[in-house]
Motif scaffolding. Sequence first.
Motif, PDB file in Angstrom:
ATOM      1  N   LYS B  66       0.827  -0.999  -0.132  1.00  0.00           N
ATOM      2  CA  LYS B  66       0.273  -0.204   0.025  1.00  0.00           C
ATOM      3  C   LYS B  66       0.726   0.847   0.298  1.00  0.00           C
ATOM      4  CE  LYS B  66      -4.152  -1.696  -0.439  1.00  0.00           C
ATOM      5  NZ  LYS B  66      -4.959  -1.160  -1.519  1.00  0.00           N
ATOM      6  N   TYR B  69       4.255   4.312  -3.811  1.00  0.00           N
ATOM      7  CA  TYR B  69       4.430   4.970  -4.025  1.00  0.00           C
ATOM      8  C   TYR B  69       5.029   6.844  -2.798  1.00  0.00           C
ATOM      9  CZ  TYR B  69       2.356   3.271  -8.297  1.00  0.00           C
ATOM     10  OH  TYR B  69       1.873   3.196  -9.170  1.00  0.00           O
ATOM     11  N   LYS B  76      11.577   1.243  -8.465  1.00  0.00           N
ATOM     12  CA  LYS B  76       9.826   1.187  -9.945  1.00  0.00           C
ATOM     13  C   LYS B  76       8.378   0.529  -8.861  1.00  0.00           C
ATOM     14  CE  LYS B  76       8.124  -2.841 -13.392  1.00  0.00           C
ATOM     15  NZ  LYS B  76       7.858  -2.358 -14.513  1.00  0.00           N
ATOM     16  N   VAL B  78       5.896  -2.131  -8.499  1.00  0.00           N
ATOM     17  CA  VAL B  78       4.471  -3.112  -8.449  1.00  0.00           C
ATOM     18  C   VAL B  78       3.228  -3.243  -8.305  1.00  0.00           C
ATOM     19  CG1 VAL B  78       5.917  -4.033 -10.284  1.00  0.00           C
ATOM     20  CG2 VAL B  78       5.591  -4.865  -8.106  1.00  0.00           C
ATOM     21  N   THR B  79       2.087  -3.702  -8.241  1.00  0.00           N
ATOM     22  CA  THR B  79       0.529  -4.184  -7.321  1.00  0.00           C
ATOM     23  C   THR B  79       1.502  -5.073  -6.540  1.00  0.00           C
ATOM     24  OG1 THR B  79      -0.046  -4.495  -9.033  1.00  0.00           O
ATOM     25  CG2 THR B  79      -0.481  -2.866  -9.364  1.00  0.00           C
ATOM     26  N   ALA B  81      -0.967  -7.588  -6.799  1.00  0.00           N
ATOM     27  CA  ALA B  81      -0.934  -9.145  -7.498  1.00  0.00           C
ATOM     28  C   ALA B  81       0.301  -9.391  -8.108  1.00  0.00           C
ATOM     29  CB  ALA B  81      -2.375  -8.108  -8.253  1.00  0.00           C
ATOM     30  N   THR B  82       1.494  -8.506  -8.459  1.00  0.00           N
ATOM     31  CA  THR B  82       2.147  -8.940  -9.536  1.00  0.00           C
ATOM     32  C   THR B  82       3.007  -9.414  -8.327  1.00  0.00           C
ATOM     33  OG1 THR B  82       1.620  -7.217 -10.969  1.00  0.00           O
ATOM     34  CG2 THR B  82       4.330  -7.794 -10.616  1.00  0.00           C
ATOM     35  N   LEU B 107      -6.502 -10.772  -1.329  1.00  0.00           N
ATOM     36  CA  LEU B 107      -6.266 -10.689  -3.108  1.00  0.00           C
ATOM     37  C   LEU B 107      -6.414 -12.185  -3.700  1.00  0.00           C
ATOM     38  CD1 LEU B 107      -4.983  -9.235  -5.248  1.00  0.00           C
ATOM     39  CD2 LEU B 107      -2.829 -10.202  -4.433  1.00  0.00           C
ATOM     40  N   LEU B 122     -10.074  -8.750  -5.726  1.00  0.00           N
ATOM     41  CA  LEU B 122     -10.189  -8.425  -4.604  1.00  0.00           C
ATOM     42  C   LEU B 122     -11.025  -8.406  -3.408  1.00  0.00           C
ATOM     43  CD1 LEU B 122      -7.992  -4.593  -5.859  1.00  0.00           C
ATOM     44  CD2 LEU B 122      -7.001  -6.764  -5.003  1.00  0.00           C
ATOM     45  N   ALA B 128     -11.983  -6.372   4.080  1.00  0.00           N
ATOM     46  CA  ALA B 128     -10.830  -5.018   3.788  1.00  0.00           C
ATOM     47  C   ALA B 128     -10.488  -5.131   5.619  1.00  0.00           C
ATOM     48  CB  ALA B 128     -11.508  -3.276   3.861  1.00  0.00           C
TER      49      ALA B 128
END
Lengths: 442, 258
Positions: B66, B69, B76, B78-79, B81-82, B107, B122, B128
């Motif tokens: 989360k 960023y 880099k 990545v989410t 999921a990736t 997930l 998701l 959540a």
Amino acid sequence: MANKGQLWETRPLEFWARAKELRAGWQQSIESKEQVVGQGNILAIADWSRAFPDVTLVEDNPAGSMIASQSSPFARKCRLASEIRGWGREICGYQNTCWGSQFLGYQVDGSPFPERRFVVPLPCLCDQHTKRGQQVRDYEPVPQWMMDQCVYLGPRDEAREEAMIEHRAFSMLRQINDIERLFGQQFDDEKFHDLLTAYSLVDQYSRDISVFMANTKPTPLSIKDYYSVYTLGSLTKIDPDDAVNFWKLVRDEVAWRAENQIAAVGNERFRWIEAHPPSWHFLKYYRYMEQYGAVCLGSQYAHRVTAGCLERKPDGTLDRRNMLYYPKDTPLVTREDGVRICLTPDVRYPHHHKMDEFIRHHALVEFADIFQADGALLAGWRCGVGCTLTRKEQAMRLRKAGYSVMFYEGSQPGDRTDLDEKRFLEQLDTWMETQGLEKYAE
Amino acid sequence: MLTAGIDIGVENVKAVILKDGAIVGRGKGRSGGVGRNAAAEAALAGALQEAGAASADLSGTVATGKGKYDLLFADKQVTEATAAARAAKHLYPDATCVMSLGADETLVLTFNAKDKIGQAVLNEKCAAGLGSFLRKMAMLLELTPDEMSALPPVAPGGATVNDGCVVFAELDALSLLNQSVSSREIASALTDAAAIRACTVLNDITIPMLDCVVLLGGLTRNHAFVQALQTRSGVDFTIPSEAEYAGALGAALVASDH
């Protein structure tokens, strides 16, 4: 205009200027003090109220959405004003926002809320639409006319549909008679018939636009742009001649763009569909998705409101799904003829996205297929619109058919309180990455 | 080649140093709220120390989670999921599905015939924050993480709490406390309710992809929860020893790819 990763030429839409003029004219018309202003939800071919000399019907959907879009603090005030009168959060946000403004007594710009002198609630069984009239009447005891929403399940039954039309035609004729009597307004049958003729042209043009969007890669028009104009002539009621001319303008431009491969999104590489109206205050997610080269073709809702639902004909072409028009091949002569034609599409949408729990499962897969989609973004709304019913089952069928599906959640398209915008964008990132797509570099 | 992967979640930050596909260093700490970048730097420093390397030795750093960023030094992002998919396939090439359970997000991913991600599901908002919820409930009930992990399953006829909403579940827990139900019994009920919420995400997978479901994420450390999830879902999960570090591992693998 160049997009990052541009694959096709793209240009601004030229019909925008005219759309803005018509929109401004509509705003002026609903603020007129000279007319009998009613709250009405008309899901019919034509705005029959225009056959009265001095009656205007205002829909709460666009009014509520605009409030939510323009001012979050004011929208919250409106919701609170509605909630403290007992209208709970499960009530459609369009209503709570719009009628909260009525309860407050002023609009988002501070001007007085226009007086409604009668109510014709939307005859829709999907959720709380039928409560709309009650909310207005809580404020002031104005006349209200309810229409039954007749539905049935199972195979098509034309005899039953004719009976349903007759039932509703009776209700609508009574409404017209009552408005004549109560407000001293004479319903002009000739004008009514002209309206029907005009709107059949609008219908034809909007059908063409849907077909161009479905058939053409890259799509010449994205739903983001289409949503900005698609209510002109329907939910936002304008002069029928203006509506016809405007829709022809849009159709011609979209046709030209399709023919010349002018893309709505110059880097289109992923096409998705929806089943619902979007969160109207957060349309920027469409722009966000363009960073991935993803473009939305629209929803059953949008294309149903404008063009009806498409199906692939035996010769491979796309056209509107066959519907029963009553009375078949009968000339338009009497008021009753007009009323029946006016009501026919609402009796049983041929591809109904709301009411038929059997059809709707299959309809979304067919819709994705027709629009050559790669995936579907489905909304889980907490209330209103009613379309969230069976949404999970639709997702299962879409997945089984090979479409990727992503969900997002919110209160309702016209209500911004529950939509977590940051989480929504993160979910879109996840969706795109799992489809093997990355944002084009800045 | 050394690469780093950092998984900065809502509660914890995990860092992994990867060398030739093997983990050679790990670091972990609280994610630090507004101080996420500093927390990530600290976790990375710990991982580098364990690997006997310096940041200058890294050929790439990829962030996920989360707070991805918020990291100022990542090459880099990545989410989740990736990262989860990459880690699962690295650890179990035959994996058909991944379920990742974190403090905030649940997930589920499936793999297609080309070993690419097929479906991604998701959690809904109602499901959540399961990890955070259980941690907060443990504090409320004055139970340690180890005690939570060692809880027995809900006994037949035992206490239950709402399994549709954690807010309601918490209120139910308070109500049970007022009825003098034991903390451990309430905790078992809460754990079971959380497992039911997690199952709603797994239930969206319609294709029979449940042959080899790899379970990842911090919640895998809670054995009582995993047991409840297995019971509720009927799935026999495969849980790697690196489950908690899987996000960071996946990110480090992506860094290696680049």
